[in-house]
Write an enzyme that holds these catalytic residues in place. Structure first.
Site, PDB file in Angstrom:
ATOM      1  CE  LYS A 167      32.010  -8.863 -44.603  1.00 36.60           C
ATOM      2  NZ  LYS A 167      32.513  -7.899 -43.761  1.00 36.60           N
ATOM      3  CE  LYS A 169      30.585  -5.373 -46.953  1.00 38.27           C
ATOM      4  NZ  LYS A 169      30.731  -4.625 -45.668  1.00 38.27           N
ATOM      5  CG  ASP A 198      29.040  -6.176 -42.768  1.00 40.74           C
ATOM      6  OD1 ASP A 198      28.610  -5.557 -41.968  1.00 40.74           O
ATOM      7  OD2 ASP A 198      30.098  -5.551 -43.210  1.00 40.74           O
ATOM      8  CD  GLU A 224      31.191  -7.516 -40.111  1.00 40.42           C
ATOM      9  OE1 GLU A 224      31.987  -6.389 -40.294  1.00 40.42           O
ATOM     10  OE2 GLU A 224      31.254  -8.295 -40.834  1.00 40.42           O
ATOM     11  CG  ASP A 249      33.488  -3.516 -38.457  1.00 38.71           C
ATOM     12  OD1 ASP A 249      34.294  -3.212 -38.183  1.00 38.71           O
ATOM     13  OD2 ASP A 249      33.075  -3.713 -39.748  1.00 38.71           O
ATOM     14  CE  LYS A 273      36.456  -3.397 -41.121  1.00 38.38           C
ATOM     15  NZ  LYS A 273      35.247  -2.774 -41.383  1.00 38.38           N
ATOM     16  CD  GLU A 327      35.838  -9.321 -43.497  1.00 35.88           C
ATOM     17  OE1 GLU A 327      35.488  -8.274 -44.325  1.00 35.88           O
ATOM     18  OE2 GLU A 327      35.023  -9.823 -42.788  1.00 35.88           O
TER      19      GLU A 327
END
Length: 373
Positions: A167, A169, A198, A224, A249, A273, A327
C-alpha cells in the site's frame, strides 16, 4: 464467578521508536505512542489492550493522552467490581457515560476480551467463534517516500518476508507529482507484486476524478478512501465510474456508517479496524453488515503494537467476512518489541499466535523502558 471480577484497570503511555519514519497524508511519525491498558481480575489474571491512533489525533480526534484520561476517569469505574464475562453489559454502560471515543473503548474492550480468554485458558479467537484459519495475508504499507527509497523498501520486503501486496500513501503532496511517482513505482515492480493506494480522504472530487483514472491505467489494484469521509456521493461515483475497487476507511467508524455505505453503494471493501470501531464487539457488527451486503472486509490497522495487532489477528482468523486480506503489520514498524515473543511474519502472511488470550506475554523490562515518564 468472583474470580472473574475485574479488580483494577491501569494505563501507561509507551513511546516506541519506529525503524524508519512513516509518512501519512498530513504528518510523519518517528515513534508510535501506544496506550497500554491492563485489566487485572481478582484471580490474578491480566489482560492487555492497546489504545493506538495512526500517527496522532489528526485521524480521528483522539490521542493516547485523551484515551488515558477517558479510560481512567470514566470507563474504568464502570468496569471495576464487575465480572469480565458481563462484557456486553459493561460496553452498554460505557455509552451512558462516554459518547464516541471509540479508540479508548477499543483499548479496554480488547483488554477485557484478553483477560476473559486467559482466565478460561483459551485463545482469544475461541471467544469469537473459533479460528478457521491460522494465518492471514499481510499487505505492507509504505509511508510517503521518494521513488528510489520506495523501490528499495519494496525489494527488501519481498526478499525478507515475502510480501506480495503493498500500500502506498498519498495525499500529502502535489497530486500530479504523487501520481507520477506511484505510476513509475508500479511500472518498475508491478509485474512482481500488487499495489494499492491510500489517500487518507485528502482529495476533493475533481482531483480524484482527474488522477485516479491515471493510477488505474498504471495498474493500481485498489483505491482506499480517496475523498472526505462524509462525501459518500463522490465515493460512490468513483466506485461505479473508474473500474477499480474502492475501500472505505474514514467513512466507516461505526456499524451505522457501514450500513450507510452499503445503502449508498459507495464502496466495494470496508477497512475494518478494531480500534476505530470501538473494539471487537462493534467490529463484529460491521463485519456482519458487510458480509450480508456482499462487501468484502479488509483487516486494517492503526499501527497497533503487538497486543493490539494480535487481538485484530484473532478477530480476523475467526471472521470469514474479512476476505480481502489484512495489513496487520504494525509490530514490524517498531524498532523493538515489548513482548517475550514476536508475531511471526513470513511468506507474505502473519501467523496466528498460540496460547491463551492473545498468545503473547509482556516483556516488562522493555515496557518500563518505553513508558513515558
Amino acid at each position: 464467578m468472583a474470580d472473574l471480577t475485574i479488580n483494577k484497570v491501569e494505563t501507561r503511555i509507551l513511546d516506541v521508536p519506529l525503524f524508519r519514519p512513516h509518512g501519512f497524508a498530513t504528518t510523519t511519525a518517528t515513534a508510535q505512542p501506544i496506550l497500554l491498558v491492563t485489566v487485572t481480575l481478582e484471580n490474578g489474571v491480566v489482560g492487555f489492550g492497546e489504545g493506538v491512533v495512526p500517527g496522532g489525533p489528526w485521524w480521528g480526534g483522539e490521542s493516547v493522552e485523551t484515551m488515558q484520561a477517558i479510560i481512567e476517569r470514566y470507563l474504568a469505574p464502570v468496569m471495576v467490581g464487575r465480572p469480565v464475562n458481563e462484557l456486553s453489559g459493561i460496553l452498554v454502560d460505557f455509552e451512558k457515560v462516554v459518547a464516541n471515543d471509540r479508540f479508548a473503548k477499543a483499548a479496554v474492550d480488547i483488554a477485557m476480551h484478553d483477560a476473559w480468554a486467559r482466565a478460561l485458558d483459551i485463545p482469544l479467537a475461541d471467544l469469537l467463534g473459533g479460528a478457521f484459519r491460522k494465518e492471514l495475508d499481510v499487505t505492507w504499507a509504505l509511508g510517503v517516500l521518494p521513488l528510489d527509497e520506495a523501490v528499495g523498501e519494496v525489494e527488501e520486503k519481498i526478499a525478507e518476508t515475502g510480501h506480495k501486496s503493498f500500500k502506498l500513501k498519498m495525499g500529502s503532496g502535489d497530486p500530479a507529482t504523487d501520481t507520477q511517482r506511484i505510476s513509475e513505482l508500479v511500472e518498475k515492480l508491478g509485474d512482481r507484486v500488487s499495489f494499492r493506494i491510500d489517500v487518507n480522504a485528502r482529495w476533493d472530487r475533481l482531483t480524484a476524478l482527474r488522477f485516479l483514472p491515471k493510477l488505474a491505467e498504471a495498474g493500481v489494484e485498489l483505491f482506499e478512501q480517496p475523498t472526505p469521509a462524509h462525501d459518500l456521493d463522490t465515493l460512490r461515483e468513483i466506485t461505479t465510474r473508474i473500474g477499480v475497487p474502492v475501500m472505505a476507511d474514514e467513512s466507516v467508524c461505526s456499524p451505522a456508517d457501514a450500513l450507510e455505505v452499503v445503502k449508498r453503494q459507495a464502496a466495494d471493501v470496508i477497512a475494518l479496524k478494531t480500534t476505530k470501531l470501538g473494539g471487537l464487539k462493534e467490529s463484529a457488527k460491521v463485519a456482519a453488515i458487510a458480509e450480508t451486503a456482499g462487501l468484502a472486509c479488509h483487516g486494517a490497522t492503526s499501527l497497533e503494537g503487538p497486543f493490539g495487532t494480535a487481538a485484530s489477528l484473532h478477530f480476523a482468523a475467526a471472521t470469514p467476512a474479512i476476505s480481502y486480506g489484512t495489513e496487520l503489520f504494525g509490530p514490524m514498524l517498531l524498532k523493538e518489541s515489548y513482548t517475550t515473543e514476536d508475531l511471526v511474519y513470513e511468506n507474505g502472511v502473519v501467523k496466528l499466535p498460540e496460547g491463551p488470550g492473545s498468545g503473547l506475554e509482556p516483556d516488562w523490562d522493555k515496557i518500563e523502558s518505553f513508558t513515558r515518564k
